[in-house]
Design a protein around this motif. Structure first.
Motif, PDB file in Angstrom:
ATOM      1  N   ALA A  70       0.841  -1.202   0.000  1.00 63.63           N
ATOM      2  CA  ALA A  70       0.000   0.000   0.000  1.00 63.63           C
ATOM      3  C   ALA A  70       0.876   1.252   0.000  1.00 63.63           C
ATOM      4  N   ALA A  71       0.411   2.298  -0.662  1.00 62.28           N
ATOM      5  CA  ALA A  71       1.136   3.566  -0.688  1.00 62.28           C
ATOM      6  C   ALA A  71       0.909   4.316   0.622  1.00 62.28           C
ATOM      7  N   TYR A  72       1.948   4.979   1.106  1.00 68.07           N
ATOM      8  CA  TYR A  72       1.838   5.817   2.299  1.00 68.07           C
ATOM      9  C   TYR A  72       2.877   6.922   2.211  1.00 68.07           C
ATOM     10  N   PHE A  73       2.868   7.845   3.177  1.00 71.11           N
ATOM     11  CA  PHE A  73       3.858   8.918   3.246  1.00 71.11           C
ATOM     12  C   PHE A  73       4.635   8.795   4.549  1.00 71.11           C
ATOM     13  N   SER A  74       5.928   9.030   4.488  1.00 70.79           N
ATOM     14  CA  SER A  74       6.788   9.115   5.665  1.00 70.79           C
ATOM     15  C   SER A  74       7.087  10.588   5.922  1.00 70.79           C
ATOM     16  N   ILE A  75       6.848  11.052   7.157  1.00 74.02           N
ATOM     17  CA  ILE A  75       6.932  12.473   7.472  1.00 74.02           C
ATOM     18  C   ILE A  75       7.862  12.710   8.658  1.00 74.02           C
ATOM     19  N   THR A  76       8.683  13.735   8.582  1.00 73.55           N
ATOM     20  CA  THR A  76       9.394  14.253   9.750  1.00 73.55           C
ATOM     21  C   THR A  76       8.928  15.689   9.976  1.00 73.55           C
ATOM     22  N   ASN A  81       8.242  23.102  20.185  1.00 75.36           N
ATOM     23  CA  ASN A  81       9.178  22.854  21.287  1.00 75.36           C
ATOM     24  C   ASN A  81      10.518  22.322  20.800  1.00 75.36           C
ATOM     25  N   ASN A  82      10.743  22.382  19.480  1.00 76.92           N
ATOM     26  CA  ASN A  82      11.977  21.907  18.848  1.00 76.92           C
ATOM     27  C   ASN A  82      12.185  20.407  19.014  1.00 76.92           C
ATOM     28  N   LYS A  83      11.074  19.662  19.189  1.00 73.48           N
ATOM     29  CA  LYS A  83      11.145  18.208  19.189  1.00 73.48           C
ATOM     30  C   LYS A  83      10.818  17.729  17.783  1.00 73.48           C
ATOM     31  N   THR A  84      11.627  16.799  17.258  1.00 78.77           N
ATOM     32  CA  THR A  84      11.401  16.260  15.926  1.00 78.77           C
ATOM     33  C   THR A  84      10.653  14.938  16.022  1.00 78.77           C
ATOM     34  N   TRP A  85       9.557  14.853  15.283  1.00 76.19           N
ATOM     35  CA  TRP A  85       8.713  13.662  15.258  1.00 76.19           C
ATOM     36  C   TRP A  85       8.862  12.951  13.919  1.00 76.19           C
ATOM     37  N   ARG A  86       8.750  11.620  13.960  1.00 72.49           N
ATOM     38  CA  ARG A  86       8.672  10.824  12.737  1.00 72.49           C
ATOM     39  C   ARG A  86       7.289  10.176  12.697  1.00 72.49           C
ATOM     40  N   MET A  87       6.642  10.246  11.528  1.00 76.15           N
ATOM     41  CA  MET A  87       5.263   9.782  11.394  1.00 76.15           C
ATOM     42  C   MET A  87       5.059   9.125  10.045  1.00 76.15           C
ATOM     43  N   ASN A  88       4.038   8.291   9.961  1.00 77.44           N
ATOM     44  CA  ASN A  88       3.564   7.748   8.695  1.00 77.44           C
ATOM     45  C   ASN A  88       2.132   8.204   8.464  1.00 77.44           C
ATOM     46  N   ALA A  89       1.823   8.598   7.231  1.00 79.33           N
ATOM     47  CA  ALA A  89       0.460   8.964   6.847  1.00 79.33           C
ATOM     48  C   ALA A  89      -0.102   7.833   6.009  1.00 79.33           C
TER      49      ALA A  89
END
Length: 231
Positions: A70-76, A81-89
């Motif tokens: 399946a297609a998805y997006f990977s996001i940073t 607060n200058n915290k970096t998150w990693r996420m998938n859409a």
């Protein structure tokens, strides 16, 4: 923890972000005009500053799941607060066309913390209470998981609300039993500053109500008895 929604629009995508301390609407996800290599992002995530200038705060890549295809997006994304998150859409059957659910990736190790608060077992078998420490205090509800399919999966999803009222999943709760046969709950949660912590919720001898559980810090001895993680 944070809650995000990715939506398709005429020029790219828009991204809305909510955490325990802030809500951000109007983040734009625009094509990267300088992509020259496969590992370069396909999109830039940008935010309009108070003076109207566009500031890059993240990146997004198009991807294909190796398992489901399946297609998805990977996001940073770097928050206020200058915290970096990693996420998938990701897409699912319940979402309208052009909308993706954004799932944070909960990596990292829990940090020790002094914690207080309560969880009260309600008539519908869900729970409500508070979580507090030196620099934060917030209300939570623990909602029974409808997707538990493995004994390691949590029994409850721990939720709170952003300043704008958006529901955010901030942790997980497992039913447990001590070596002495006493029922308690194992709690994993994210603080408003984005750090991950664990605690136990136990009945207090002087609580006066068998449905009220007090949060206590997780000691090294308790941690050695077994470890749960977000699921």
């Amino acid at each position: 923890m944070l809650n995000c929604k990715l939506t398709d629009n005429a020029t790219g995508y828009s991204l809305e972000v909510s955490t325990l301390t802030f809500d951000i609407a109007g983040l734009q996800v625009v094509p990267n005009p300088h992509k020259a290599k496969d590992n370069h992002p396909d999109y830039h995530v940008v935010y309009r500053t108070p003076r109207g200038n566009m500031m890059r705060v993240g990146a997004m890549w198009s991807a294909i799941s190796e398992r489901s295809k399946a297609a998805y997006f990977s996001i940073t994304l770097t928050d206020k607060n200058n915290k970096t998150w990693r996420m998938n859409a990701v897409r699912n059957e319940t979402l309208p066309d052009g909308e993706w659910a954004v799932v944070p990736l909960a990596g990292g190790e829990p940090e020790p913390i002094m914690v207080s608060g309560t969880l009260e077992l309600l008539d519908d078998n869900n729970m409500a209470g508070t979580i507090e420490s030196f620099d934060f205090s917030f209300d939570v509800v623990a909602v029974e998981s409808e997707t538990k399919s493995d004994e390691n999966h949590p029994d409850y999803h721990l939720e709170a609300r952003s300043p704008g009222g958006t529901i955010i999943r901030v942790g997980s709760v497992w039913q447990a039993e001590s070596q002495k046969g006493n029922a308690y709950y194992s709690v994993a949660f994210w603080s408003p500053r984005g750090s991950q912590h664990r605690a136990n919720a136990v009945r207090s001898d002087d609580a006066g109500d068998a449905n009220i559980f007090n949060l206590i810090p997780l000691t090294e001895r308790r941690e050695a008895e077994g470890e749960n993680a977000f699921a």
